[in-house]
Design a protein around this motif. Sequence first.
Motif, mmCIF file in Angstrom:
data_model
loop_
_atom_site.group_PDB
_atom_site.id
_atom_site.type_symbol
_atom_site.label_atom_id
_atom_site.label_comp_id
_atom_site.label_asym_id
_atom_site.label_seq_id
_atom_site.Cartn_x
_atom_site.Cartn_y
_atom_site.Cartn_z
ATOM 1 N N LEU A 30 0.820 -1.212 0.000
ATOM 2 C CA LEU A 30 0.000 0.000 0.000
ATOM 3 C C LEU A 30 0.854 1.262 0.000
ATOM 4 O O LEU A 30 0.361 2.349 -0.327
ATOM 5 N N PRO A 33 1.496 2.925 -3.962
ATOM 6 C CA PRO A 33 0.672 3.988 -4.547
ATOM 7 C C PRO A 33 0.974 5.359 -3.966
ATOM 8 O O PRO A 33 0.887 6.383 -4.674
ATOM 9 N N ALA A 82 -15.622 4.188 -4.222
ATOM 10 C CA ALA A 82 -14.947 3.160 -3.417
ATOM 11 C C ALA A 82 -15.899 2.540 -2.415
ATOM 12 O O ALA A 82 -15.864 1.321 -2.170
ATOM 13 N N LYS A 87 -12.871 -0.545 -2.431
ATOM 14 C CA LYS A 87 -11.744 0.376 -2.358
ATOM 15 C C LYS A 87 -10.536 -0.111 -3.156
ATOM 16 O O LYS A 87 -9.830 0.676 -3.772
ATOM 17 N N ARG A 88 -10.289 -1.415 -3.136
ATOM 18 C CA ARG A 88 -9.138 -1.917 -3.895
ATOM 19 C C ARG A 88 -9.362 -1.730 -5.395
ATOM 20 O O ARG A 88 -8.449 -1.372 -6.137
ATOM 21 N N LEU A 91 -8.869 1.896 -6.234
ATOM 22 C CA LEU A 91 -7.451 2.233 -6.133
ATOM 23 C C LEU A 91 -6.733 1.840 -7.419
ATOM 24 O O LEU A 91 -5.905 2.601 -7.952
ATOM 25 N N THR A 92 -7.066 0.670 -7.951
ATOM 26 C CA THR A 92 -6.470 0.226 -9.210
ATOM 27 C C THR A 92 -6.842 1.160 -10.356
ATOM 28 O O THR A 92 -5.995 1.536 -11.181
ATOM 29 N N ALA A 127 -5.002 7.880 -4.441
ATOM 30 C CA ALA A 127 -4.380 6.677 -3.892
ATOM 31 C C ALA A 127 -4.117 6.829 -2.396
ATOM 32 O O ALA A 127 -4.212 5.864 -1.636
ATOM 33 N N LEU A 130 -7.406 6.263 -0.405
ATOM 34 C CA LEU A 130 -7.912 4.908 -0.595
ATOM 35 C C LEU A 130 -7.055 3.891 0.154
ATOM 36 O O LEU A 130 -7.582 2.936 0.733
ATOM 37 N N THR A 131 -5.729 4.084 0.157
ATOM 38 C CA THR A 131 -4.880 3.167 0.933
ATOM 39 C C THR A 131 -5.170 3.292 2.416
ATOM 40 O O THR A 131 -5.192 2.295 3.142
#
Length: 494
Positions: A30, A33, A82, A87-88, A91-92, A127, A130-131
């Motif tokens: 994490l 990002p 998200a 959320k993942r 994030l991508t 990012a 989100l992380t």
Amino acid sequence: MENGKNTPTPSPGALHTRWNPRLVMQIVALLLPNIVADTVMVAPLLVLPQVLDHFDTTQTAWISSGAMLAGAMWAPLFGKSADIHGKRRMLTVALLIACVGSLVCVTASELWVFVLGRMLQGAAIAAIFLTVAIVRELCAPRIAMPAVGAVATGAGFLGVGLTVLIEALAGRFGFQAVFAASFLLTMVAVACIRGVVPDPGFRTPGRVDVAGALLLGGGLTAVLGYISLGSELGWFSAVTLTLLGTGAAMLARWFLVSSRVPEPVIDIRNLGRPLLLTLLVVVLGSGAVQSMDQLLSLIAQVTPDRGLGYGLDAAGSLSLLFGVPAVGIIIGGLISGWIAARFDPSVSLAGGVLLGVVGATGMFVGATSFPAAICFAVLLNTSMGALTASGFNMAGELTPPERQGVVAGMVTVTSAIGSVGMSFVGAAVLSSTTVVVDGATMNSATGVFGYITVSVGVFLVATVPACLLLAHRRRAIRDLGAPPVADPTGPVDR
């Protein structure tokens, strides 16, 4: 969302309740990002003079802060998305958009195309929050606060190495190499996120208010455009007044619409007093710190013998000027996370503001002394680390799980608005006080020290909401016997 219902909250046993190798590996993944976000925000400052020369422009703020401005526009969309789609996954998506932006910057032949690339790169700013939101869903609260500090600010450990590498690449291949490196790093981050970080599983039914996000982002862009172009075209010219009027109208429309739609991109109706105070501290403190980075990039390579009253003569030493202070970010993030878990995030947030006051004031000396510039830049970066981690932790404490993405996005929005707004104001101060030396237009000492004065003043203003928040939380803890926790129906306001 699964069949239109909330995904069940993971049981406590599914959360990390202590530090372990798997958690460390996830935090490292994490971090990538956020390193990308750092390269998007900081790396262009190292090559700012070259970019200005290449495009034959003086629009410093658009080049240095375009990504942060876009971050303010992207964050609400990604925050709400998200919570709805995961959320993942978002994030991508954010990282892939930033990849495209890096390629645009590499190939841009016109300034407006380059700025467009910077705006796409701004998706990487999402990012960060989100992380943070993923960490809060993977960890129990006692572990989550220091883990948030590590994830949100840990990229500072690589600051020295990255700046050395970037400076070397730019010197050999041109400023475009900086953006090519950002592209490659982003692709590595995407691969690691997909391979190591699990999907926390939270889903919240809802829809994304795209129209509201466009009104908010467009309004902010127009108003900041007025600030950027006012000193060059005239504060009362037809073009600048049109920008100001358009921006004000769009923001007013967004405010009115957001109070009526069921799911606005930023729900201003459910912001309790503690959250409002938190966001106010973040917007002021982040803006003051980030604007000083822009100033350093402009005065770093000015030699004192020019007789301008400032100058650091840091040509060839930019990695020290920007890399060493970056370590302060992780120091501030880790220490503030520990303080937040032991006491309360409001305590570490107030401490970050006080550090910022000292660091910004010290830049009156740092503008003419390279060692002093590094020392006070360390303090400013420590302040930034504390403000970032504490802002996310405080907002997370005030928010139920199903709104973590939205509220974390709001922290990013306010941080971006503060950073961009202060950078544009600082650029306006500099451009309105230039002097001509040997036929070349240069920033004057009046502009440089006026810039620093504005930053110090903003930090002093930030101490007011920081103290009010601290007093509010102390009263709440005294009355309740424990720190207030998020209410499932909305933000805490007790």
